[in-house]
Design a protein around this motif. Sequence first.
Motif, PDB file in Angstrom:
ATOM      1  N   LEU A   1       0.829  -1.200   0.000  1.00 17.58           N
ATOM      2  CA  LEU A   1       0.000   0.000   0.000  1.00 17.58           C
ATOM      3  C   LEU A   1       0.871   1.260   0.000  1.00 17.58           C
ATOM      4  O   LEU A   1       0.603   2.217  -0.725  1.00 17.58           O
ATOM      5  N   GLN A   2       1.944   1.247   0.792  1.00 18.98           N
ATOM      6  CA  GLN A   2       2.865   2.384   0.823  1.00 18.98           C
ATOM      7  C   GLN A   2       3.519   2.578  -0.544  1.00 18.98           C
ATOM      8  O   GLN A   2       3.662   3.697  -1.018  1.00 18.98           O
ATOM      9  N   LYS A   3       3.907   1.485  -1.188  1.00 15.72           N
ATOM     10  CA  LYS A   3       4.545   1.568  -2.504  1.00 15.72           C
ATOM     11  C   LYS A   3       3.595   2.200  -3.522  1.00 15.72           C
ATOM     12  O   LYS A   3       3.996   3.027  -4.332  1.00 15.72           O
ATOM     13  N   LYS A   4       2.315   1.801  -3.475  1.00 12.94           N
ATOM     14  CA  LYS A   4       1.336   2.321  -4.429  1.00 12.94           C
ATOM     15  C   LYS A   4       1.106   3.816  -4.251  1.00 12.94           C
ATOM     16  O   LYS A   4       0.765   4.511  -5.200  1.00 12.94           O
ATOM     17  N   SER A   5       1.279   4.310  -3.032  1.00 10.67           N
ATOM     18  CA  SER A   5       1.023   5.729  -2.773  1.00 10.67           C
ATOM     19  C   SER A   5       2.222   6.616  -3.116  1.00 10.67           C
ATOM     20  O   SER A   5       2.123   7.826  -3.056  1.00 10.67           O
ATOM     21  N   MET A   6       3.338   6.012  -3.486  1.00  2.73           N
ATOM     22  CA  MET A   6       4.535   6.790  -3.813  1.00  2.73           C
ATOM     23  C   MET A   6       4.402   7.438  -5.180  1.00  2.73           C
ATOM     24  O   MET A   6       3.644   6.977  -6.016  1.00  2.73           O
ATOM     25  N   PRO A   7       5.185   8.509  -5.411  1.00  2.00           N
ATOM     26  CA  PRO A   7       5.140   9.186  -6.708  1.00  2.00           C
ATOM     27  C   PRO A   7       5.721   8.341  -7.839  1.00  2.00           C
ATOM     28  O   PRO A   7       6.050   7.189  -7.648  1.00  2.00           O
ATOM     29  N   ALA A   8       5.868   8.956  -8.982  1.00  2.00           N
ATOM     30  CA  ALA A   8       6.210   8.326 -10.254  1.00  2.00           C
ATOM     31  C   ALA A   8       7.332   7.303 -10.183  1.00  2.00           C
ATOM     32  O   ALA A   8       8.318   7.483  -9.500  1.00  2.00           O
ATOM     33  N   THR A   9       7.148   6.223 -10.918  1.00  2.00           N
ATOM     34  CA  THR A   9       8.209   5.246 -11.129  1.00  2.00           C
ATOM     35  C   THR A   9       9.084   5.770 -12.254  1.00  2.00           C
ATOM     36  O   THR A   9       8.778   6.787 -12.869  1.00  2.00           O
ATOM     37  N   ARG A  10      10.151   5.058 -12.555  1.00  2.00           N
ATOM     38  CA  ARG A  10      11.029   5.490 -13.649  1.00  2.00           C
ATOM     39  C   ARG A  10      10.261   5.535 -14.975  1.00  2.00           C
ATOM     40  O   ARG A  10      10.453   6.430 -15.781  1.00  2.00           O
ATOM     41  N   THR A  11       9.373   4.561 -15.206  1.00  2.00           N
ATOM     42  CA  THR A  11       8.600   4.544 -16.445  1.00  2.00           C
ATOM     43  C   THR A  11       7.709   5.785 -16.529  1.00  2.00           C
ATOM     44  O   THR A  11       7.645   6.442 -17.559  1.00  2.00           O
ATOM     45  N   GLU A  12       7.042   6.110 -15.429  1.00  2.00           N
ATOM     46  CA  GLU A  12       6.186   7.291 -15.409  1.00  2.00           C
ATOM     47  C   GLU A  12       7.019   8.560 -15.565  1.00  2.00           C
ATOM     48  O   GLU A  12       6.606   9.500 -16.228  1.00  2.00           O
ATOM     49  N   ALA A  13       8.218   8.577 -14.970  1.00  2.00           N
ATOM     50  CA  ALA A  13       9.094   9.738 -15.119  1.00  2.00           C
ATOM     51  C   ALA A  13       9.486   9.912 -16.580  1.00  2.00           C
ATOM     52  O   ALA A  13       9.557  11.027 -17.082  1.00  2.00           O
ATOM     53  N   TYR A  14       9.727   8.804 -17.291  1.00  2.00           N
ATOM     54  CA  TYR A  14      10.068   8.886 -18.708  1.00  2.00           C
ATOM     55  C   TYR A  14       8.897   9.463 -19.495  1.00  2.00           C
ATOM     56  O   TYR A  14       9.075  10.317 -20.343  1.00  2.00           O
ATOM     57  N   LYS A  15       7.682   9.010 -19.179  1.00  2.36           N
ATOM     58  CA  LYS A  15       6.505   9.558 -19.854  1.00  2.36           C
ATOM     59  C   LYS A  15       6.394  11.053 -19.590  1.00  2.36           C
ATOM     60  O   LYS A  15       6.081  11.831 -20.483  1.00  2.36           O
ATOM     61  N   ASN A  16       6.664  11.463 -18.346  1.00  4.55           N
ATOM     62  CA  ASN A  16       6.627  12.887 -18.007  1.00  4.55           C
ATOM     63  C   ASN A  16       7.709  13.649 -18.744  1.00  4.55           C
ATOM     64  O   ASN A  16       7.525  14.800 -19.122  1.00  4.55           O
ATOM     65  N   LYS A  17       8.854  13.012 -18.948  1.00  8.21           N
ATOM     66  CA  LYS A  17       9.944  13.645 -19.681  1.00  8.21           C
ATOM     67  C   LYS A  17       9.505  13.955 -21.104  1.00  8.21           C
ATOM     68  O   LYS A  17       9.754  15.030 -21.624  1.00  8.21           O
ATOM     69  N   ILE A  18       8.823  13.007 -21.726  1.00 13.43           N
ATOM     70  CA  ILE A  18       8.330  13.213 -23.087  1.00 13.43           C
ATOM     71  C   ILE A  18       7.328  14.361 -23.092  1.00 13.43           C
ATOM     72  O   ILE A  18       7.417  15.268 -23.904  1.00 13.43           O
ATOM     73  N   THR A  19       6.411  14.316 -22.160  1.00 11.67           N
ATOM     74  CA  THR A  19       5.417  15.372 -22.078  1.00 11.67           C
ATOM     75  C   THR A  19       6.095  16.719 -21.843  1.00 11.67           C
ATOM     76  O   THR A  19       5.757  17.707 -22.480  1.00 11.67           O
ATOM     77  N   SER A  20       7.097  16.733 -20.969  1.00 15.79           N
ATOM     78  CA  SER A  20       7.781  17.979 -20.677  1.00 15.79           C
ATOM     79  C   SER A  20       8.488  18.519 -21.908  1.00 15.79           C
ATOM     80  O   SER A  20       8.442  19.709 -22.174  1.00 15.79           O
ATOM     81  N   SER A  21       9.155  17.653 -22.660  1.00 12.17           N
ATOM     82  CA  SER A  21       9.835  18.090 -23.880  1.00 12.17           C
ATOM     83  C   SER A  21       8.824  18.666 -24.859  1.00 12.17           C
ATOM     84  O   SER A  21       9.069  19.690 -25.487  1.00 12.17           O
ATOM     85  N   GLU A  22       7.699  18.001 -24.977  1.00 11.16           N
ATOM     86  CA  GLU A  22       6.653  18.467 -25.881  1.00 11.16           C
ATOM     87  C   GLU A  22       6.120  19.830 -25.430  1.00 11.16           C
ATOM     88  O   GLU A  22       5.950  20.742 -26.233  1.00 11.16           O
ATOM     89  N   GLU A  23       5.879  19.963 -24.139  1.00 13.77           N
ATOM     90  CA  GLU A  23       5.371  21.223 -23.609  1.00 13.77           C
ATOM     91  C   GLU A  23       6.396  22.341 -23.758  1.00 13.77           C
ATOM     92  O   GLU A  23       6.046  23.474 -24.093  1.00 13.77           O
ATOM     93  N   LEU A  24       7.665  22.015 -23.514  1.00 16.02           N
ATOM     94  CA  LEU A  24       8.721  23.014 -23.686  1.00 16.02           C
ATOM     95  C   LEU A  24       8.804  23.475 -25.135  1.00 16.02           C
ATOM     96  O   LEU A  24       8.972  24.662 -25.413  1.00 16.02           O
ATOM     97  N   LEU A  25       8.674  22.526 -26.056  1.00 14.28           N
ATOM     98  CA  LEU A  25       8.724  22.872 -27.475  1.00 14.28           C
ATOM     99  C   LEU A  25       7.559  23.785 -27.853  1.00 14.28           C
ATOM    100  O   LEU A  25       7.744  24.785 -28.561  1.00 14.28           O
ATOM    101  N   LYS A  26       6.379  23.478 -27.344  1.00 14.91           N
ATOM    102  CA  LYS A  26       5.214  24.339 -27.610  1.00 14.91           C
ATOM    103  C   LYS A  26       5.444  25.745 -27.065  1.00 14.91           C
ATOM    104  O   LYS A  26       5.119  26.742 -27.719  1.00 14.91           O
ATOM    105  N   GLU A  27       6.010  25.801 -25.862  1.00 16.45           N
ATOM    106  CA  GLU A  27       6.294  27.098 -25.242  1.00 16.45           C
ATOM    107  C   GLU A  27       7.285  27.891 -26.096  1.00 16.45           C
ATOM    108  O   GLU A  27       7.088  29.086 -26.353  1.00 16.45           O
ATOM    109  N   ALA A  28       8.339  27.238 -26.559  1.00 13.02           N
ATOM    110  CA  ALA A  28       9.348  27.906 -27.377  1.00 13.02           C
ATOM    111  C   ALA A  28       8.754  28.392 -28.695  1.00 13.02           C
ATOM    112  O   ALA A  28       9.047  29.510 -29.138  1.00 13.02           O
ATOM    113  N   LYS A  29       7.926  27.576 -29.322  1.00  4.32           N
ATOM    114  CA  LYS A  29       7.288  27.978 -30.583  1.00  4.32           C
ATOM    115  C   LYS A  29       6.405  29.208 -30.380  1.00  4.32           C
ATOM    116  O   LYS A  29       6.341  30.094 -31.236  1.00  4.32           O
ATOM    117  N   GLU A  30       5.734  29.246 -29.258  1.00  7.95           N
ATOM    118  CA  GLU A  30       4.892  30.403 -28.935  1.00  7.95           C
ATOM    119  C   GLU A  30       5.755  31.662 -28.775  1.00  7.95           C
ATOM    120  O   GLU A  30       5.387  32.736 -29.246  1.00  7.95           O
TER     121      GLU A  30
END
Length: 167
Positions: free
Chosen positions: A67-96
């Motif tokens: 139960l404690q493990k499930k309540s913890m923040p992002a795993t490495r896989t989720e962090a990678y997904k966030n990295k992709i999202t962050s790169s995409e968001e940063l690119l959108k910001e730069a284009k703007e």
Amino acid sequence: QVDETKAMDMASSTVAAVAVEKTDDLPPVAVQEQQAAITEMKTEKLNEQAAAMDKSGTGVTRSEMELQKKSMPATRTEAYKNKITSSEELLKEAKEKIKNKQYEIALPVLDQVINSNDSKFVEEGMWNKAIALEKLNKKEEAKIILQKIAIMNGKYREWAKEKLKEW
């Protein structure tokens, strides 16, 4: 053993607190990677505690550990997904920023995208950086980037070649 567990908890809390304090000047991707590393450290600690408790038969049950493990923040896989999202968001910001003729402000944002090594967005980040540099009359810097794009064999390859021919 209980004192040892408390000491481990305090140590990991201290490490996590120090890590959080030092994220102010880091790019979002680095913060996410750091948080994923802290999560991994906590998971390892929980696994060690579970193994020790299985031997002694005292303390937190395995289901409580899960139960404690499930309540913890992002795993490495989720962090990678966030990295992709962050790169995409940063690119959108730069284009703007480029669209609004804020080229100087767009450059460091584009550097974050390029340095993320996220192959899905690096080439597009490079292309946009070359455009921003061109608008700032820094054609030599832009030319170097366009030459790199021209050998990447990606989506912007032909555009980069054409742009280089114009100069």
